[in-house]
Scaffold this motif. Structure first.
Motif, PDB file in Angstrom:
ATOM      1  N   GLU A 173       0.834  -1.205   0.000  1.00 36.80           N
ATOM      2  CA  GLU A 173       0.000   0.000   0.000  1.00 36.80           C
ATOM      3  C   GLU A 173       0.867   1.253   0.000  1.00 36.80           C
ATOM      4  OE1 GLU A 173      -4.144   1.321   2.172  1.00 36.80           O
ATOM      5  OE2 GLU A 173      -2.650   0.212   3.330  1.00 36.80           O
ATOM      6  N   GLN A 199       3.769   1.566  -1.233  1.00 36.58           N
ATOM      7  CA  GLN A 199       4.448   1.667  -2.533  1.00 36.58           C
ATOM      8  C   GLN A 199       3.475   1.898  -3.687  1.00 36.58           C
ATOM      9  OE1 GLN A 199       7.809   1.633  -3.043  1.00 36.58           O
ATOM     10  NE2 GLN A 199       8.079   1.602  -0.813  1.00 36.58           N
ATOM     11  N   GLY A 200       2.183   2.058  -3.376  1.00 32.13           N
ATOM     12  CA  GLY A 200       1.193   2.359  -4.413  1.00 32.13           C
ATOM     13  C   GLY A 200       0.750   1.174  -5.232  1.00 32.13           C
ATOM     14  N   LYS A 201       0.931  -0.040  -4.708  1.00 30.24           N
ATOM     15  CA  LYS A 201       0.539  -1.229  -5.464  1.00 30.24           C
ATOM     16  C   LYS A 201      -0.908  -1.662  -5.188  1.00 30.24           C
ATOM     17  CE  LYS A 201       4.277  -2.063  -7.788  1.00 30.24           C
ATOM     18  NZ  LYS A 201       4.265  -2.069  -9.262  1.00 30.24           N
TER      19      LYS A 201
END
Length: 620
Positions: free
Chosen positions: A215, A217-219
Motif C-alpha cells: 500500500e 508503494q502504491g501497489k
C-alpha cells in the motif's frame, strides 16, 4: 539452482498418479467402450468434480506465471476481474446450459446445425479446431521454456513428458479420466501456490506487513472508473469486458460445455457453475497475493542486474527458486503445480478436439458407423491430437517473435464464436447466410485489431511501447489466457496519445470479446433481414433461449415482431420435422432425458414418434 532428488520425486509422482487415473478408468466400468462413455463420461458426473475440472481448465500454467507478474508490475487493479465472474457464470447457468443440455447434444456445434444448417456447423467447428490447435502447442511449450530458462530443467524432456502423459490418460480414460485428473491437479495447484505465499510472506514479516508495504508503494489500486476503452485496465474493462471473455469460455467453448453435458442432470450442471464461482475467487486471490509477496520480497532481497529475468513470465519462477531454495521438496511441488496447470488445459483441448472432429466432421459423413468403431476412432483422434500437440510445440519453438502473434490468435476467435451462438439463441430472425457472414465479419474484425495491435507493438519496441502492447498474456482462462497483449516495459516517459488507426489498435484487450461478438451479431442480424429472415415455421423452439421473451418484454411490440420475424408461441410449438430429421429425432441417438433428471424433465411434451420439444407459451 538444481533440483534435488525429493523435488524430482514429487514431480514424478504427479505424472505417475495422473497416468494411473487414466489407466483406472480405462480398465473399470464399461472400459470406455461407447462414444457416450468416452466423450461424455456416460453423462453421470456430479457437480463437484465437474466444477473443479472447469476450474482446472481455467487455471492454466500461463495464468500461474502471468497473473502474479501482472500484480508485481502494475498493482492490484487486475484483481477487479473477479467482479466479472458472477455474471460470467450466472449467465451460462441460466441461458446457455438449459439450451445445450435439453438438446442432448455432444458437440456444441451440433446446436448450429439445429438452429441454422450444416454449413454454419462446419464453419464453427473448423474455427474452433484452428483455435485449439494453435493453443495446444503454445500452452505446452511456453511454461516449459520459462522453466528451462530459470531452473535448467531440460526443455524437451519437459515438453515430451507432459505431452505423452497427457495423451496417455486422455486416450485411455476418456473424459472421466480427464475430469478426475483435473480434480487431482487442482489440489496440486492450490497446494503449490499456498506453499509459495506462506513461505514468502513468512520471510518478509507476515501477510499484514506485505499488504502495508504494498500500500505504501502504491501497489494497492483503487477503483478506476475511467470509461475510456483505450485504457488497458479499468473497473469497466475488467468487470464488464471480463464478462464477455468469461462467456466466450464458460458459455460456448466446447472444452467447458462438454463438462456441463457430462453432468447427470441439468440441475447438477447448473450447480457446477455455482460451485466454481468461489473456487475462481480463491484462485484469483492466491495469484494476486503471490504477486504482492513477490513485490515486497524483491524490495528486501533484490536480484542483481545480471540475475534479473529476461521476460515477465520468468518473474514467478525466479522468486520461487529464491524463496524455496533451502526447503527440499517445495520447489518440486511448485513445478508440479505449474505442470498441473499445463496438463489440465492440454487434456481439455485433446478431448474437446476429438469430440468435435468425431461428431461434426466424421459421423455426419458416416452415419452407419458402429458404436465400437466410433469409440475406437474417437480414441485414435485423441491420440492423433496428442501427437499433433507435440508437433505444434516444436513449431512454437521456431516462431520466435511471431510466437506472440500465434498466442493472440486463441483469444481472437473466442469473441466471434460467442457472437455466433448469441445470434442463434436471441435473434429468431437470424438465418444461415447472416450467421456465416456475421462470423466471417467478426473474425476479420478480430484479426484486424489483433494483428494491427501486434504490429504496432512490434514497431513500438524500437521506441515507446503502446499502452496496450504485451509480452506476457495475463488473463487466466481458455478464451483469453494467451489472447492478449504483452506487458509494456517500464518507462518514465509518458506514452504519446494514439491517433488515427492507432486509437483503433489501442483498444484494451479486455474489450476484444465484447467488440468482436457484437460485430457478429450486428452484421448477422442486418444480413438476415436483407436476405430474408428465418420463417417462424422453420424455427426449432428448442434452439431459442427460454429467457428471450423476458429479455424482449421491455421493447415496443413492433421491434419485438421485427427481431422475431413474427414468431409466436403457437407457431413455435408446432412440430419441426426438418430439424428433427437433422439429428434423427434425438441428437446422436442418445436417449432423451427422463423425469428422474429433475427440473430438466419439466416443460417438455412428447408426441408419438416425435422428439421432445419445449413448450413455450409466451408470445413474442
Amino acid at each position: 539452482m538444481e533440483f534435488t532428488a525429493i523435488d524430482y520425486s514429487i514431480f514424478a509422482l504427479l505424472l505417475v498418479l495422473s497416468s494411473a487415473i487414466g489407466l483406472f478408468y480405462a480398465l473399470s466400468g464399461d472400459r470406455q467402450r461407447t462414444v457416450q462413455e468416452f466423450l461424455l463420461a456416460n453423462r453421470d458426473m456430479g457437480c463437484l468434480p465437474v466444477a473443479l475440472s472447469l476450474l482446472a481448465s481455467f487455471q492454466s500454467a500461463v495464468a500461474i506465471l502471468g497473473v502474479p507478474a501482472e500484480i508485481f508490475r502494475f498493482g492490484t487493479e487486475y484483481w477487479f476481474l473477479g467482479c466479472s465472474y458472477f455474471l460470467g457464470l450466472l449467465i451460462p447457468a441460466h441461458i446457455f446450459i438449459p439450451v445445450f443440455y435439453r438438446l442432448r447434444i455432444t458437440s456444441t456445434y451440433e446446436y448450429l446445425e439445429l438452429r441454422f444448417n450444416k454449413t454454419v456447423r462446419v464453419f464453427g467447428t473448423i474455427t474452433f479446431i484452428f483455435q485449439m490447435v494453435i493453443y495446444m502447442g503454445v500452452v505446452l511449450y511456453a511454461p516449459a521454456l520459462a522453466l528451462n530458462a530459470v531452473t535448467g530443467f531440460d526443455l524437451w524432456s519437459a515438453v515430451l513428458t507432459m505431452g505423452l502423459v497427457c495423451t496417455l490418460y486422455t486416450t485411455l480414460g476418456g473424459l472421466k479420466a480427464v475430469i478426475w485428473t483435473d480434480v487431482f491437479q487442482t489440489l496440486v495447484m492450490l497446494a503449490g501456490q499456498v506453499a509459495v505465499i506462506v513461505v514468502g510472506a513468512w520471510r518478509v514479516g507476515g501477510m499484514a506487513r506485505v499488504w502495508r508495504v504494498a500500500e505504501q508503494q502504491g501497489k494497492i489500486a483503487g477503483i478506476d472508473l475511467d470509461p475510456n476503452p483505450l485504457e488497458r485496465h479499468t473497473f469497466w474493462s475488467l468487470s464488464v469486458g471480463g464478462v464477455f471473455m468469461m462467456l466466450s469460455l464458460y458459455g460456448v467453448n466446447q472444452a467447458q460445455v462438454q463438462r456441463y453435458l457430462c453432468a447427470r442432470s441439468e440441475r447438477q450442471a447448473k450447480l457446477s457453475c455455482y460451485a466454481v464461482f468461489p473456487c475462481q475467487q480463491i484462485v484469483l486471490c492466491l495469484s494476486c497475493l503471490t504477486g504482492l509477496v513477490m513485490f515486497v520480497y524483491n524490495l528486501e532481497h533484490p536480484l542483481a542486474p545480471s540475475q534479473r529475468p529476461a521476460s515477465p513470465d520468468q518473474l514467478v519462477l525466479f522468486f520461487v527458486m529464491d524463496v524455496l531454495q533451502d526447503l527440499p521438496g517445495l520447489p518440486g511441488l511448485f513445478v508440479a503445480c505449474l505442470f498441473s496447470g499445463a496438463l489440465s488445459t492440454i487434456s481439455s483441448a485433446f478431448n474437446s478436439l476429438a469430440t468435435v472432429t468425431m461428431e461434426d466432421l466424421v459421423r455426419p459423413h458416416f452415419p452407419g458407423l458402429s458404436e465400437s468403431r466410433a469409440t475406437l476412432l474417437s480414441k485414435l483422434l485423441a491420440l492423433g491430437y496428442g501427437l499433433l500437440c507435440l508437433g505444434m510445440a516444436y513449431v512454437s519453438s521456431m516462431l520466435g517473435p511471431v510466437l506472440q502473434a500465434a498466442i493472440s490468435i486463441f483469444g481472437m476467435v473466442g469473441g466471434p464464436l460467442l457472437g455466433l451462438f448469441c445470434l442463434g439463441m436471441f435473434f429468431p430472425c437470424a438465418n444461415p447466410t447472416g450467421a456465416v457472414v456475421g462470423l466471417l465479419a467478426g473474425l476479420a474484425m478480430a484479426f484486424w485489431i489483433g494483428i494491427g495491435s501486434f504490429l504496432q507493438s512490434t514497431a513500438g519496441a524500437k521506441g515507446v511501447s503502446p499502452a496496450n502492447s504485451t509480452a506476457l498474456p495475463t488473463v487466466g482462462n481458455l478464451s483469453a489466457v494467451l489472447a492478449t497483449t504483452l506487458l509494456p516495459p517500464s518507462t518514465s516517459a509518458p506514452a504519446p496519445s494514439p491517433t488515427g488507426l492507432q486509437r483503433f489498435y489501442s483498444l484494451s484487450y479486455m474489450w476484444y470479446s465484447a467488440h468482436n461478438s457484437t460485430t457478429v451479431i450486428l452484421v448477422g442480424v442486418l444480413v438476415s433481414l436483407l436476405t430474408g429472415p428465418t420463417p417462424p415455421a422453420a424455427l426449432d423452439p428448442r434452439t431459442i433461449s427460454p429467457v428471450l421473451p423476458w429479455l424482449l418484454c421491455c421493447l415496443p411490440p413492433k421491434i419485438r415482431r421485427w427481431l422475431c420475424c413474427g414468431a409466436a408461441g403457437s407457431a413455435q410449438a408446432a412440430g419441426h420435422a426438418g430439424t428433427a430429421e437433422k439429428s434423427h429425432g434425438v441428437p446422436n441417438g442418445l436417449s432423451p432425458p427422463g423425469p428422474e433428471q429433475g427440473e430438466e424433465g419439466q416443460g417438455y411434451v412428447r408426441s408419438a414418434g416425435a422428439p421432445i420439444y419445449a413448450v413455450q407459451e409466451t408470445s413474442f
